[in-house]
Design an enzyme around this catalytic site. Structure first.
Site, PDB file in Angstrom:
ATOM      1  N   LYS A   1     -11.409  32.070  40.960  1.00  0.00           N
ATOM      2  CA  LYS A   1     -10.515  33.075  41.055  1.00  0.00           C
ATOM      3  C   LYS A   1     -10.444  33.941  39.962  1.00  0.00           C
ATOM      4  CE  LYS A   1      -8.339  32.715  44.987  1.00  0.00           C
ATOM      5  NZ  LYS A   1      -7.899  33.635  46.116  1.00  0.00           N
TER       6      LYS A   1
ATOM      7  N   ASP B   1     -17.914  36.522  58.858  1.00  0.00           N
ATOM      8  CA  ASP B   1     -17.757  35.932  57.230  1.00  0.00           C
ATOM      9  C   ASP B   1     -17.995  37.050  56.439  1.00  0.00           C
ATOM     10  OD1 ASP B   1     -18.252  34.546  55.051  1.00  0.00           O
ATOM     11  OD2 ASP B   1     -18.674  32.764  56.419  1.00  0.00           O
ATOM     12  N   ILE B   2     -17.225  37.160  55.340  1.00  0.00           N
ATOM     13  CA  ILE B   2     -17.179  38.251  54.302  1.00  0.00           C
ATOM     14  C   ILE B   2     -18.464  37.883  53.516  1.00  0.00           C
ATOM     15  CG2 ILE B   2     -14.955  39.062  54.302  1.00  0.00           C
ATOM     16  CD1 ILE B   2     -14.291  37.388  51.981  1.00  0.00           C
TER      17      ILE B   2
ATOM     18  N   ALA C   1      -8.669  36.386  51.796  1.00  0.00           N
ATOM     19  CA  ALA C   1      -9.749  35.420  52.088  1.00  0.00           C
ATOM     20  C   ALA C   1     -10.139  34.362  50.953  1.00  0.00           C
ATOM     21  CB  ALA C   1     -10.880  35.834  52.985  1.00  0.00           C
TER      22      ALA C   1
ATOM     23  N   THR D   1     -10.775  28.365  58.318  1.00  0.00           N
ATOM     24  CA  THR D   1      -9.463  27.529  58.139  1.00  0.00           C
ATOM     25  C   THR D   1      -8.143  28.209  58.913  1.00  0.00           C
ATOM     26  OG1 THR D   1      -8.977  28.423  55.855  1.00  0.00           O
ATOM     27  CG2 THR D   1     -10.032  26.347  55.952  1.00  0.00           C
TER      28      THR D   1
ATOM     29  N   TYR E   1     -11.943  26.116  41.379  1.00  0.00           N
ATOM     30  CA  TYR E   1     -11.084  26.762  42.085  1.00  0.00           C
ATOM     31  C   TYR E   1     -10.484  27.962  41.314  1.00  0.00           C
ATOM     32  CZ  TYR E   1      -7.212  28.713  44.710  1.00  0.00           C
ATOM     33  OH  TYR E   1      -6.056  29.472  45.345  1.00  0.00           O
TER      34      TYR E   1
END
Lengths: 320, 320
Positions: A151, A58-59, A79, A37, A147
């Site tokens: 988190k 990409d992590i 990220a 994104t 989400y």
């Protein structure tokens, strides 16, 4: 003293603004982004600075991440999949990009002896908070979105690493952030809809949802101040302005700026979508006690965002 | 009415006792276990019952899990890495076996239209709770162990599925559980050490850590009662007795039962290991309000456990 910082999500909205600030302050920055994104154009300034190194990756690739982190003093882990609304359409995305990715960042830090981390969490970890304005140590929340859950899981991992491996963390629970390079959220959606049809504006929910917003430069001020001053092992800060607005207020400011009077078409009752929180307002006394306060109001933030979108309409075509 | 239940971790300490109870009550049980720590001997009774079906598999295999769950009405998700103490030696284990595994269970449920889940969480999600006895809605915790963090992440995922996909959940935050088929924890460790050398007992910490314990049949009573009666979308219950003991009390009961007077050798200050919580005592008013109370004291639980270990010394050799 100049340091070397990793910024994950360096090509994102907040990440790229942070990169510019760190470079402006004379630090070296290792930027990590997979451009899922993130936008390359957000890094135009940074890429012209010899103190900036971009690692496109990409992590979720832990081995590569361990190499990327070499030589860094601290990590700003921004990220993330930041899409709250469509979580139920792809539940694995939040798990991978927010929870497992955070685990990878911690492991890459451990492999390199890096012990200081800043983490962009979210006010969504409070679910539908019973206490408003919501303090950092309010009641044990019940998650209402994938989400928020992902988190909160990231926060838990980071805290456990602080206890188990001697890390120090600043965890920031943001309200929605507004400002330059904003590419996601209600102002974006409303602007885009009005651009297509200035006569009508479909609104998810009844417009009375009360939300809080913070301007991106205020957000970065707070992050940098906390990283400098916070001394505990795990430091958790709400970040937001001292108030809130209704979605209808925000619509009014947007329409006023654009000189439009669209017909407002509400749908969905008091919640715009499953997991939409009808009232977000965070208690920010803790970060204010360090000497921070926002310089911009919610209205300022909305107007600056509209101005940014108006002069950068390319962002509407840049989405993946 | 007879139902079909999935029990993950069906060959574990609590899981196998739950399987026996469910079968005894006339239900059908689909048991899932990878036997990483589960014991086949714990399922001897169940395997002789035609209402029991054992599926030996790893729940990290999501495709297979979706098949395993076919036809079930509800899931008791007990499979986990239950090792709090050695989390920092293998941080990936808690992430995979507790967080990602729980995600897989939820996805396998969703694929089969199963919407009711019981989850074995832990009092460790409270970290070092500032409020004791700790209620379910006490202050937003800061995680202090990878185990607690991974279970809190599992809780968050489950709650988000309740909101997003119409699931209903009972989440149980256990104190340590004692009783028949116990294969892990302080009574196990002390018994094993005393078996090797009855003259001395090394103790991690100063012995004054205050902990709470619950007997496994009391635990299962509470789980089944809550699954029957709880009506909210997300129901969270602490499970424990109405009190606590010191590690020294427990040592005294064990030694008394075994007729030993070892020299106690303390080490490590007020915490036995990194992340050890010096005081665990949960407020259990919420589950008691449903009509449950424990029938066995902590002392009863310790004595029954010692008796079990004495007559089942094979468990000391069965560990992987």
């Amino acid at each position: 003293m100049a340091s070397t910082f990793v910024v994950t999500g360096c090509a994102g909205f907040i990440g790229s603004n942070l990169v510019d600030r760190l470079l402006g302050d004379g630090h070296a920055v290792i930027g990590v982004d997979n451009f899922s994104t993130g936008q390359r154009r957000f890094l135009e300034g940074a890429l012209a600075n010899r103190n900036f190194r971009l690692i496109e990756m990409d992590i979720l690739d832990l081995d590569l991440l361990k190499t990327a982190f070499q030589g860094a003093d601290a990590v700003f882990h921004l990220a993330a999949n930041a899409d709250v609304r469509f979580g139920t359409e792809h539940p694995r995305k939040d798990l991978e990009q927010n929870t497992i990715a955070t685990y990878n960042v911690l492991e890459a830090m451990r492999a390199n002896g890096i012990r200081k981390i800043a983490f962009s969490s979210t006010g969504s970890v409070y679910g539908e908070a019973p206490v408003i304005p919501t303090p950092e140590d309010g009641p044990f929340p019940i998650q209402t979105s994938l989400y928020g859950a992902s988190k909160a899981a990231g926060e838990g991992l980071i805290s456990a690493y602080c206890e188990g491996f001697g890390f120090q963390a600043c965890i920031f629970r943001f309200v929605s952030i507004l400002g330059e390079r904003y590419t996601h959220g209600h102002v974006f959606d409303f602007y885009e809809k009005l651009n297509k049809d200035p006569t009508r504006l479909p609104v998810l929910g009844n417009g009375k949802q009360r939300k809080s917003y913070l301007y991106v430069q205020d957000c970065i001020d707070a992050i940098l101040l906390a990283m400098e001053k916070a001394e505990a092992k795990v430091n958790i800060f709400n970040l937001g302005v001292d108030g809130y607005c209704e979605v209808n207020d925000s619509i009014g400011w947007i329409c006023e700026t654009l000189g439009l009077s669209p017909n407002l078409e509400y749908s969905g009752g008091d919640r715009g979508w499953i997991g939409d929180n009808p009232f977000i307002f965070l208690d920010t006394k803790r970060i204010q006690s360090l000497g921070w306060k926002p310089k911009y109001s919610i209205r300022d933030g909305v107007l600056r965002t509209v101005e940014y979108l108006r002069t950068n309409e390319w962002v509407f075509n840049a989405r993946t």
